[in-house]
Design a protein around this motif. Structure first.
Motif, PDB file in Angstrom:
ATOM      1  N   SER A  40       0.667  -1.270   0.105  1.00  0.00           N
ATOM      2  CA  SER A  40      -0.042   0.140   0.088  1.00  0.00           C
ATOM      3  C   SER A  40       0.945   1.339  -0.046  1.00  0.00           C
ATOM      4  CB  SER A  40      -1.059   0.164   1.254  1.00  0.00           C
ATOM      5  OG  SER A  40      -0.117   0.216   2.345  1.00  0.00           O
ATOM      6  N   VAL A  41       0.279   2.405  -0.615  1.00  0.00           N
ATOM      7  CA  VAL A  41       1.079   3.552  -0.649  1.00  0.00           C
ATOM      8  C   VAL A  41       0.825   4.421   0.567  1.00  0.00           C
ATOM      9  CG1 VAL A  41       1.390   5.583  -2.031  1.00  0.00           C
ATOM     10  CG2 VAL A  41       1.046   3.551  -2.912  1.00  0.00           C
ATOM     11  N   ASP A  59       0.456   7.864   2.685  1.00  0.00           N
ATOM     12  CA  ASP A  59       0.112   9.374   2.395  1.00  0.00           C
ATOM     13  C   ASP A  59       1.185   9.987   3.669  1.00  0.00           C
ATOM     14  OD1 ASP A  59      -0.410  11.835   2.400  1.00  0.00           O
ATOM     15  OD2 ASP A  59      -2.528  11.677   2.249  1.00  0.00           O
TER      16      ASP A  59
END
Length: 168
Positions: free
Chosen positions: A2-3, A5
């Motif tokens: 997952s990226v 933020d």
């Protein structure tokens, strides 16, 4: 994978209605809030960066500089790769200018994020120090540097930085 933020990994510590001293310096207004900066502290300004003399010295020496983005960015986490690269190149150039202007025995850089990281101005800034064997930098013996001393140091560092930048 997952990226992440980055903005979700830290909260702003800037109080409401914060009068940022570095934003004031960038726009030529040092009369707001608790601003200790003076226009005579300014060493260099371009569209993205400011270099200026710090209001405090450590131990028996004055004359450390700070590099900050012109745009308000609270912490290291808020900088993009381009701005980080510009700051990195400028820290090298300011350190070289210090060597040219004052011939210190060495140089150091440091930067702080969030209250537990010792940040107390809510605008990213990188300290660049001329170093001397007796400077007591890490003992936190902070003292205010008189405006006239900062102004003289700013002129000296500005002249040296101009030489460094022209040689690039």
């Amino acid at each position: 994978m997952s990226v992440v933020d980055p903005s979700t990994l830290h909260a702003s510590h800037q109080p409401p209605d914060y009068a940022c001293p570095f934003c004031g310096l960038a726009c030529g207004d040092v009369e707001t809030g608790d601003n200790r900066c003076e226009l005579s502290d300014l060493v260099h300004q371009d569209d993205e960066l400011l270099v200026f003399m710090a209001c405090d010295g450590f131990g028996p020496h004055e004359g450390h500089a700070m590099i900050t983005p012109v745009a308000h960015r609270e912490a290291l986490y808020d900088l993009d790769d381009h701005l980080l690269a510009r700051i990195g190149a400028m820290q090298r150039d300011v350190a070289l200018a210090m060597k040219l202007a004052w011939n210190p025995e060495g140089t150091s850089v440091r930067q702080h994020n969030e209250p537990a990281g010792n940040q107390h101005v809510w605008h990213y800034h990188l300290h660049v120090f001329p170093r001397y064997s007796d400077d007591m930098l890490y003992r936190q013996l902070r003292h205010p540097v008189p405006v006239d001393v900062r102004a003289e140091k700013a002129v000296q560092l500005r002249e040296a930085l101009e030489q460094v930048l022209v040689s690039r």
